[in-house]
Design a protein around this motif. Sequence first.
Motif, PDB file in Angstrom:
ATOM      1  N   ALA A  93       0.726  -1.073  -0.136  1.00 32.36           N
ATOM      2  CA  ALA A  93       0.065  -0.186   0.329  1.00 32.36           C
ATOM      3  C   ALA A  93       0.837   1.438   0.293  1.00 32.36           C
ATOM      4  CB  ALA A  93      -0.960   0.218   1.516  1.00 32.36           C
ATOM      5  N   VAL A  94       2.456   1.168   0.500  1.00 33.46           N
ATOM      6  CA  VAL A  94       2.574   2.617   0.486  1.00 33.46           C
ATOM      7  C   VAL A  94       3.486   2.819  -0.794  1.00 33.46           C
ATOM      8  CG1 VAL A  94       5.669   3.241   0.795  1.00 33.46           C
ATOM      9  CG2 VAL A  94       4.353   2.098   2.575  1.00 33.46           C
ATOM     10  N   ALA A  95       3.573   3.720  -1.370  1.00 37.99           N
ATOM     11  CA  ALA A  95       3.990   5.056  -2.289  1.00 37.99           C
ATOM     12  C   ALA A  95       4.720   5.775  -2.333  1.00 37.99           C
ATOM     13  CB  ALA A  95       2.241   5.580  -3.184  1.00 37.99           C
ATOM     14  N   PHE A  96       5.229   5.592  -1.374  1.00 44.92           N
ATOM     15  CA  PHE A  96       6.466   7.045  -1.507  1.00 44.92           C
ATOM     16  C   PHE A  96       7.823   6.156  -0.531  1.00 44.92           C
ATOM     17  CE2 PHE A  96       8.262  10.260   0.443  1.00 44.92           C
ATOM     18  CZ  PHE A  96       8.806  11.002  -0.494  1.00 44.92           C
ATOM     19  N   GLY A  97       8.999   6.187  -0.798  1.00 43.04           N
ATOM     20  CA  GLY A  97       9.813   5.673  -0.201  1.00 43.04           C
ATOM     21  C   GLY A  97      10.873   6.810  -0.282  1.00 43.04           C
ATOM     22  N   PRO A  98      12.501   6.585   0.666  1.00 40.55           N
ATOM     23  CA  PRO A  98      13.680   7.545   0.767  1.00 40.55           C
ATOM     24  C   PRO A  98      13.837   7.222  -0.113  1.00 40.55           C
ATOM     25  CG  PRO A  98      13.765   4.913   1.499  1.00 40.55           C
ATOM     26  CD  PRO A  98      12.446   4.664   0.710  1.00 40.55           C
ATOM     27  N   VAL A  99      14.890   8.434  -0.364  1.00 44.08           N
ATOM     28  CA  VAL A  99      15.717   8.836  -1.373  1.00 44.08           C
ATOM     29  C   VAL A  99      17.104   7.413  -0.501  1.00 44.08           C
ATOM     30  CG1 VAL A  99      15.432  10.709  -1.418  1.00 44.08           C
ATOM     31  CG2 VAL A  99      17.186  10.135  -0.266  1.00 44.08           C
ATOM     32  N   ILE A 100      18.009   7.306  -1.510  1.00 43.73           N
ATOM     33  CA  ILE A 100      19.051   6.977  -2.147  1.00 43.73           C
ATOM     34  C   ILE A 100      19.893   6.483  -0.777  1.00 43.73           C
ATOM     35  CG2 ILE A 100      20.530   7.746  -3.335  1.00 43.73           C
ATOM     36  CD1 ILE A 100      19.472   4.093  -3.238  1.00 43.73           C
ATOM     37  N   SER A 101      19.906   7.651  -0.151  1.00 46.06           N
ATOM     38  CA  SER A 101      21.441   7.277   0.610  1.00 46.06           C
ATOM     39  C   SER A 101      21.350   9.059   1.793  1.00 46.06           C
ATOM     40  CB  SER A 101      22.662   7.653   0.184  1.00 46.06           C
ATOM     41  OG  SER A 101      23.012   9.241  -1.042  1.00 46.06           O
ATOM     42  N   ALA A 102      22.309   8.549   3.088  1.00 46.00           N
ATOM     43  CA  ALA A 102      21.824   9.734   3.822  1.00 46.00           C
ATOM     44  C   ALA A 102      23.033  11.482   2.767  1.00 46.00           C
ATOM     45  CB  ALA A 102      22.858   9.489   4.896  1.00 46.00           C
ATOM     46  N   GLY A 103      23.770  10.784   2.028  1.00 48.51           N
ATOM     47  CA  GLY A 103      24.225  11.780   1.157  1.00 48.51           C
ATOM     48  C   GLY A 103      23.467  12.558   0.479  1.00 48.51           C
TER      49      GLY A 103
ATOM     50  N   THR B 257       4.088  22.972   0.650  1.00 47.19           N
ATOM     51  CA  THR B 257       3.947  21.450   1.474  1.00 47.19           C
ATOM     52  C   THR B 257       5.759  20.089   1.764  1.00 47.19           C
ATOM     53  OG1 THR B 257       3.042  19.412   2.202  1.00 47.19           O
ATOM     54  CG2 THR B 257       2.961  20.072  -0.346  1.00 47.19           C
ATOM     55  N   GLY B 258       5.559  20.212   2.933  1.00 43.58           N
ATOM     56  CA  GLY B 258       7.078  20.037   3.040  1.00 43.58           C
ATOM     57  C   GLY B 258       8.078  20.338   3.386  1.00 43.58           C
ATOM     58  N   GLY B 259       9.364  19.665   2.763  1.00 40.02           N
ATOM     59  CA  GLY B 259      10.131  20.227   2.988  1.00 40.02           C
ATOM     60  C   GLY B 259      11.854  19.779   3.852  1.00 40.02           C
ATOM     61  N   ARG B 260      11.010  18.943   4.625  1.00 33.10           N
ATOM     62  CA  ARG B 260      11.739  18.266   6.089  1.00 33.10           C
ATOM     63  C   ARG B 260      12.260  16.375   6.048  1.00 33.10           C
ATOM     64  NH1 ARG B 260       8.137  20.017  10.066  1.00 33.10           N
ATOM     65  NH2 ARG B 260       6.855  19.268   8.978  1.00 33.10           N
ATOM     66  N   ARG B 261      13.163  16.479   6.368  1.00 29.58           N
ATOM     67  CA  ARG B 261      13.965  14.767   6.806  1.00 29.58           C
ATOM     68  C   ARG B 261      12.465  14.857   7.733  1.00 29.58           C
ATOM     69  NH1 ARG B 261      18.344  12.766   6.586  1.00 29.58           N
ATOM     70  NH2 ARG B 261      17.818  11.200   7.084  1.00 29.58           N
ATOM     71  N   MET B 262      11.769  13.303   7.655  1.00 30.56           N
ATOM     72  CA  MET B 262      10.889  12.698   8.518  1.00 30.56           C
ATOM     73  C   MET B 262      11.775  12.302   9.579  1.00 30.56           C
ATOM     74  SD  MET B 262       8.241  11.272   4.896  1.00 30.56           S
ATOM     75  CE  MET B 262       7.056  11.001   5.860  1.00 30.56           C
ATOM     76  N   GLY B 263      11.232  11.932  10.506  1.00 27.78           N
ATOM     77  CA  GLY B 263      11.488  11.635  11.430  1.00 27.78           C
ATOM     78  C   GLY B 263      10.605  10.581  11.867  1.00 27.78           C
ATOM     79  N   GLY B 264      10.317  10.756  13.572  1.00 26.79           N
ATOM     80  CA  GLY B 264       9.560   9.231  13.827  1.00 26.79           C
ATOM     81  C   GLY B 264      10.498   7.973  13.720  1.00 26.79           C
ATOM     82  N   GLU B 265       9.505   6.741  13.745  1.00 30.57           N
ATOM     83  CA  GLU B 265       9.622   5.247  13.011  1.00 30.57           C
ATOM     84  C   GLU B 265      10.783   5.608  12.021  1.00 30.57           C
ATOM     85  OE1 GLU B 265       6.396   3.591  10.526  1.00 30.57           O
ATOM     86  OE2 GLU B 265       6.596   3.322  12.468  1.00 30.57           O
ATOM     87  N   LEU B 266      10.390   6.469  11.135  1.00 25.98           N
ATOM     88  CA  LEU B 266      11.020   6.695   9.776  1.00 25.98           C
ATOM     89  C   LEU B 266      13.032   6.729   9.827  1.00 25.98           C
ATOM     90  CD1 LEU B 266       8.046   7.572   7.230  1.00 25.98           C
ATOM     91  CD2 LEU B 266       9.302   5.546   7.947  1.00 25.98           C
ATOM     92  N   SER B 267      12.928   8.042  11.183  1.00 30.17           N
ATOM     93  CA  SER B 267      14.124   9.149  11.173  1.00 30.17           C
ATOM     94  C   SER B 267      15.736   7.755  10.873  1.00 30.17           C
ATOM     95  CB  SER B 267      14.279   9.673  12.755  1.00 30.17           C
ATOM     96  OG  SER B 267      14.106   7.634  13.334  1.00 30.17           O
ATOM     97  N   GLN B 268      15.785   6.782  10.645  1.00 32.21           N
ATOM     98  CA  GLN B 268      16.287   5.561  10.415  1.00 32.21           C
ATOM     99  C   GLN B 268      17.035   5.983   8.998  1.00 32.21           C
ATOM    100  OE1 GLN B 268      19.059   5.770  12.862  1.00 32.21           O
ATOM    101  NE2 GLN B 268      17.823   6.859  13.768  1.00 32.21           N
ATOM    102  N   GLY B 269      15.881   5.976   8.395  1.00 32.77           N
ATOM    103  CA  GLY B 269      16.324   6.094   7.146  1.00 32.77           C
ATOM    104  C   GLY B 269      15.782   7.401   6.182  1.00 32.77           C
ATOM    105  N   TYR B 270      15.971   7.467   5.487  1.00 33.94           N
ATOM    106  CA  TYR B 270      16.586   8.389   4.411  1.00 33.94           C
ATOM    107  C   TYR B 270      15.333   9.266   3.916  1.00 33.94           C
ATOM    108  CZ  TYR B 270      20.785   6.035   4.351  1.00 33.94           C
ATOM    109  OH  TYR B 270      21.453   5.632   5.232  1.00 33.94           O
ATOM    110  N   TYR B 271      14.913   8.945   4.504  1.00 32.65           N
ATOM    111  CA  TYR B 271      13.117   9.733   4.067  1.00 32.65           C
ATOM    112  C   TYR B 271      13.313  11.725   3.983  1.00 32.65           C
ATOM    113  CZ  TYR B 271      10.636   5.649   4.394  1.00 32.65           C
ATOM    114  OH  TYR B 271      10.889   3.914   3.768  1.00 32.65           O
ATOM    115  N   ILE B 272      12.673  12.283   2.694  1.00 29.83           N
ATOM    116  CA  ILE B 272      12.309  13.705   3.250  1.00 29.83           C
ATOM    117  C   ILE B 272      10.471  13.789   2.184  1.00 29.83           C
ATOM    118  CG2 ILE B 272      12.784  15.757   1.369  1.00 29.83           C
ATOM    119  CD1 ILE B 272      15.682  14.588   1.296  1.00 29.83           C
ATOM    120  N   GLU B 273      10.086  14.542   3.225  1.00 34.49           N
ATOM    121  CA  GLU B 273       8.940  14.965   2.779  1.00 34.49           C
ATOM    122  C   GLU B 273       8.620  15.637   1.136  1.00 34.49           C
ATOM    123  OE1 GLU B 273       7.443  16.814   7.128  1.00 34.49           O
ATOM    124  OE2 GLU B 273       8.078  18.248   5.756  1.00 34.49           O
TER     125      GLU B 273
END
Length: 486
Positions: free
Chosen positions: A324-334, A356-372
Amino acid sequence: MTSAPATSTAAGLLIGGDRVTNSSGGMHQHIYPATGLPNATVALAGAAEIDRAVDSGTQAQREWMSLTVDRRRDLLIDLADVVHDHLDEFARLNVHDYAVPLSFAGTAILLERFLRHFAGYVDKPNGVSTPVNGSFDINIIEREPYGVVGVIAPWNGALAVAASCVAPALAAGNAVVLKPSELAPLAALRFGELCIEAGLPPGLVNVVPAQAAGGEALVRHPNVKKIHFTGGGATARRVLVAAAADLTPVVAELGGKSANIVFDDADLDAAAMMAAHQGPLMQSGQSCACASRILVHDRVYDDFVEKFVAVVGSAKIGDPFDPAVAFGPVISAGAADRIVTEIDDAVTHASGELVTGGRRMGGELSQGYYIEPTVFAGVDNASAIAQTETFGPVVSIIRFGDESEAVQIANDTPYGLNAFVQTNDLTRAHRVARQLESGSVWINTFSDISPQGPYGGYKQSGFGRTGGLAGLHEFLQIKNIRIGMR
């Protein structure tokens, strides 16, 4: 976020049918972008392994061309059948490779389609004979394979590049050394294994993940007779410099800053849905086909922005293995740091309104490379956010007043890979498409690469084509044979 294993066995290079784990390029710890945790250790090719792969390809290419055309055709069809049997496995490997959501991970279907399509060309005549002025000589014009070709694939589409490049290269009679990125090597390595399982000569397709040194060794190798590169412009310039040493011909499919023009007669609900998925959502905007500049007619601008932001905001974000997920992380921390910096710069320089958006995502996604998913409205097309390929989930919405202004803005970019038009006026669609400086124009639809259609760029989006007869011909060279008739 437990879908990716914390560790896995080492993945070796695939050269001549053998797995090679002791390589001069060292080992690379692959990181799963959704968690920031390692999920594989991958061997990297250095110059020695590239040399071995090219030698293996040279021998296998001779064996390949010693087979009858019907046998080569049937082997490519067999390979398509094997790929079909592993579509689900490939989708999951794509997720492990670069955390693309499973709902967008089915690129192996392209591989199957391209293999079937180009298998049909293997046994078709591709030469002609012509009369010669002032003579009764026999003049034959044939197309022959190059021999060994190097295919350099980006991290965000190794299977798509295998489809659009490896399939026609094999159909044309070449061997291939495929260099996937170390950031996403797993699916490509599995494809190499399936080539052997399907009965292709070992070494006909060698798969050698590598970093810059291995890539340069491939481009500079004197027995690699053509290079197909997919990636960014900066790397393409280095490839061209390296290829110049032996005058090795290069095909380059590069980046884009594609415009999506929404006219006032478009179906706005459909246009907003298409723009959201072709823009920030698909592969988190990490696609050369990303429509990151959305041009909207004044009359429908406010309505479109409201609908578009609603679609973007409704996308489920999370575990890429969740269907059901349509949006994931970017490829790397860099990459995440770079994208956030570009967003901050756009805000600082008032390039547009951050809707809308503009930030790194936190919570349970904070260890991944998620950007809103990030949307700027009221953007000046001359600003950096509108001109620079962000390669992330960031789009700019730009107003226009009439058709001529829309075309002018759309073409006002150094890129020209894709363009999109949303309109119900067929005449306008034809007229505008012919004015857009772009290798592909998609009318009321997503970019959907097919083996029948040539794909490639204008301007700094590259040169040469994949797909269609033009794509096959990229892997063939012309020979003229003249027989004197005295």
